[in-house]
Scaffold this active site. Structure first.
Site, PDB file in Angstrom:
ATOM      1  N   ARG A  55      -3.916 -28.176  15.405  1.00 37.10           N
ATOM      2  CA  ARG A  55      -3.519 -29.603  14.981  1.00 37.10           C
ATOM      3  C   ARG A  55      -3.381 -30.181  16.310  1.00 37.10           C
ATOM      4  O   ARG A  55      -3.516 -31.345  16.236  1.00 37.10           O
ATOM      5  CB  ARG A  55      -2.405 -29.718  14.096  1.00 37.10           C
ATOM      6  CG  ARG A  55      -2.781 -29.702  12.519  1.00 37.10           C
ATOM      7  CD  ARG A  55      -3.373 -30.986  11.865  1.00 37.10           C
ATOM      8  NE  ARG A  55      -2.447 -32.302  12.341  1.00 37.10           N
ATOM      9  CZ  ARG A  55      -1.530 -32.747  11.308  1.00 37.10           C
ATOM     10  NH1 ARG A  55      -1.204 -32.060  10.509  1.00 37.10           N
ATOM     11  NH2 ARG A  55      -1.217 -33.778  11.722  1.00 37.10           N
ATOM     12  N   LYS A  56      -3.458 -29.544  17.416  1.00 35.80           N
ATOM     13  CA  LYS A  56      -3.030 -30.120  18.814  1.00 35.80           C
ATOM     14  C   LYS A  56      -4.403 -30.290  19.539  1.00 35.80           C
ATOM     15  O   LYS A  56      -5.611 -29.533  18.846  1.00 35.80           O
ATOM     16  CB  LYS A  56      -2.311 -29.192  19.583  1.00 35.80           C
ATOM     17  CG  LYS A  56      -1.035 -28.633  18.973  1.00 35.80           C
ATOM     18  CD  LYS A  56      -0.146 -29.881  18.422  1.00 35.80           C
ATOM     19  CE  LYS A  56       1.484 -29.519  17.730  1.00 35.80           C
ATOM     20  NZ  LYS A  56       1.428 -29.411  16.578  1.00 35.80           N
ATOM     21  N   LEU A  57      -4.450 -31.112  20.631  1.00 33.59           N
ATOM     22  CA  LEU A  57      -5.656 -31.379  21.220  1.00 33.59           C
ATOM     23  C   LEU A  57      -6.372 -30.201  21.531  1.00 33.59           C
ATOM     24  O   LEU A  57      -7.495 -29.921  21.445  1.00 33.59           O
ATOM     25  CB  LEU A  57      -5.548 -32.159  22.260  1.00 33.59           C
ATOM     26  CG  LEU A  57      -5.494 -33.779  22.010  1.00 33.59           C
ATOM     27  CD1 LEU A  57      -4.532 -34.056  21.137  1.00 33.59           C
ATOM     28  CD2 LEU A  57      -5.596 -34.400  23.353  1.00 33.59           C
ATOM     29  N   HIS A 102      -1.873 -24.681  18.662  1.00 30.22           N
ATOM     30  CA  HIS A 102      -1.968 -24.686  17.272  1.00 30.22           C
ATOM     31  C   HIS A 102      -3.411 -25.770  17.105  1.00 30.22           C
ATOM     32  O   HIS A 102      -3.531 -26.826  17.732  1.00 30.22           O
ATOM     33  CB  HIS A 102      -0.825 -25.135  16.193  1.00 30.22           C
ATOM     34  CG  HIS A 102      -1.165 -25.192  15.026  1.00 30.22           C
ATOM     35  ND1 HIS A 102      -1.589 -26.388  14.214  1.00 30.22           N
ATOM     36  CD2 HIS A 102      -0.769 -24.083  14.049  1.00 30.22           C
ATOM     37  CE1 HIS A 102      -1.830 -25.970  12.890  1.00 30.22           C
ATOM     38  NE2 HIS A 102      -1.239 -24.660  12.762  1.00 30.22           N
TER      39      HIS A 102
END
Ligand SMILES: Cc1ncc(COP(=O)(O)O)c(C=O)c1O
Length: 383
Positions: free
Chosen positions: A179-181, A177
């Site tokens: 929001r992840k790295l 997603h």
């Protein structure tokens, strides 16, 4: 506005996605297979199976672990709600355990009070990218016949006892997603050392089919597929995998930059009394997926007031990790006391941290926190 997160996406990802589109094969196919191999090798895992999200990955992990109705799955309440939901998807009951205050993760000591004769699995979350102590949890759960599933949604590239997170797990689930790295828009990945488990995961993500769509299309002979068990459509597309391959090639740079920025936050925030920051645990390193700060009880403004000050200064921060047991979806669920979870969810916030964050943007964030603390302390002294 300084965002809390901005994915590091550019022309390379756009070209890779365009190449997948013009190749004529956009569903799960050769690029997904390539992404899986590259991911497994980067994570030091034997097998990687791409899926449509980490939520789907957790769901499948519990299916292959044969968790079902009548079973209990111990999960942290202090996690994105998907962790607990996964247990419900397979008909099991999620049982909320408290977490360790320093790492925000489950430990054997926090899980122990939740065990019953029905406990069949623990979902161990590497919260905010901080690796959980997997060896300790496996040593605790193994003799009791309890499966440990690692929810590494946030922890791609974090290091646990010298190896990438996921390398030592029986089943570990990652999220892509934004929001992840590392992002593919939406997406997830499971890693496992067990080839039979990997083969079953591949079938389950594709309706329980014994032959993948890619293999059927590649065949020059008519082939009849069979559906061996109830499966799902949890496939990743080749467009997403094309983006994922480029993102994966940037992972080391992403982590290096985040760690520089995180250390800078740690140094600057150390000067503000009552503010504690996320840090590496003794046995590993975090990818700093979310940079949380914990406000001490005597910090002069509340967490929500501080979020308001930050918003007014053009800084998009977020509340800390949610607590699922406080949400209406879990109203009335039986639970043990969760004092650390309730304190952390009420008194933490997540500051902006992303690859292209500048030092001057970081200085703005820190100065708002320092000023909010000073003004409130002065106002308190006057009244
Ligand atoms: C700990 C944890 N588990 C699971 C998920 C779900 O991931 P996805 O959005 O890829 O389904 C998230 C997403 O934020 C998460 O933080």
């Amino acid at each position: 506005m300084i965002p809390v997160m901005r994915p590091w996406l550019g022309a390379e990802e756009a070209a890779a996605a365009a190449a997948a589109v013009t190749s004529g094969w956009v569903a799960q196919g050769p690029r997904v297979a390539e992404f899986e191999q590259a991911f497994a090798s980067a994570m030091g895992a034997d097998h990687a199976v791409a899926v449509s999200s980490c939520t789907a990955a957790l769901h499948l992990a519990l299916v292959v672990a044969r968790i079902g109705p009548g079973d209990e799955v111990v999960v942290p309440s202090l996690s994105f709600i998907a962790t607990a939901n996964a247990a419900r998807y397979v008909g099991a009951v999620p049982v909320f355990a408290d977490v360790d205050e320093a790492t925000q993760n489950l430990t054997p000591a926090t899980v122990e009070p939740c065990l019953t004769s029905r406990t069949r699995a623990v979902i161990l979350v590497d919260q905010a990218g901080v690796p959980a102590d997997l060896d300790a949890m496996r040593a605790f759960c193994g003799p009791r016949g309890i499966t440990v599933v690692e929810d590494a949604a946030c922890a791609v590239g974090s290091v646990y006892r010298g190896r990438p997170v996921g390398a030592g797990a029986y089943l570990a689930a990652f999220s892509f997603h934004p929001r992840k790295l590392l992002t593919t828009g939406e997406g997830g990945m499971l890693v496992t050392p067990d080839s039979d488990v990997a083969a079953r995961l591949r079938r389950l993500r594709e309706h329980g089919m014994d032959l993948s769509a890619a293999a059927r299309h590649a065949s020059r002979q008519p082939v009849m597929e069979h559906y061996t068990e109830l499966g799902f459509n949890f496939r990743m597309t080749d467009i997403q995998a094309a983006v994922g391959l480029v993102q994966l090639s940037k992972l080391d740079r992403l982590i290096a930059r985040r760690r520089v920025l995180a250390h800078r936050y740690q140094q600057l925030l150390a000067a503000i009394p009552g503010v504690r920051t996320i840090t590496d645990p003794g046995y590993g390193t975090t990818n700093y997926q979310s940079f949380w700060v914990l406000l001490a009880d005597d910090f002069p403004v509340s967490r929500d007031e501080l979020l308001q000050h930050l918003a007014e200064a053009g800084v998009s921060a977020r509340r800390g990790i949610m607590a699922a047991h406080l949400e209406p979806a879990y109203e009335g669920s039986a639970r043990h006391p969760l004092p650390v979870t309730e304190r952390l969810t009420a008194r933490t916030l997540i500051l902006p941290l992303f690859h292209e964050l500048t030092e001057s943007e970081q200085d703005i964030v820190v100065s708002v926190i320092a000023a909010a603390g000073r003004h409130a302390a002065r106002a308190g002294a006057r009244s």
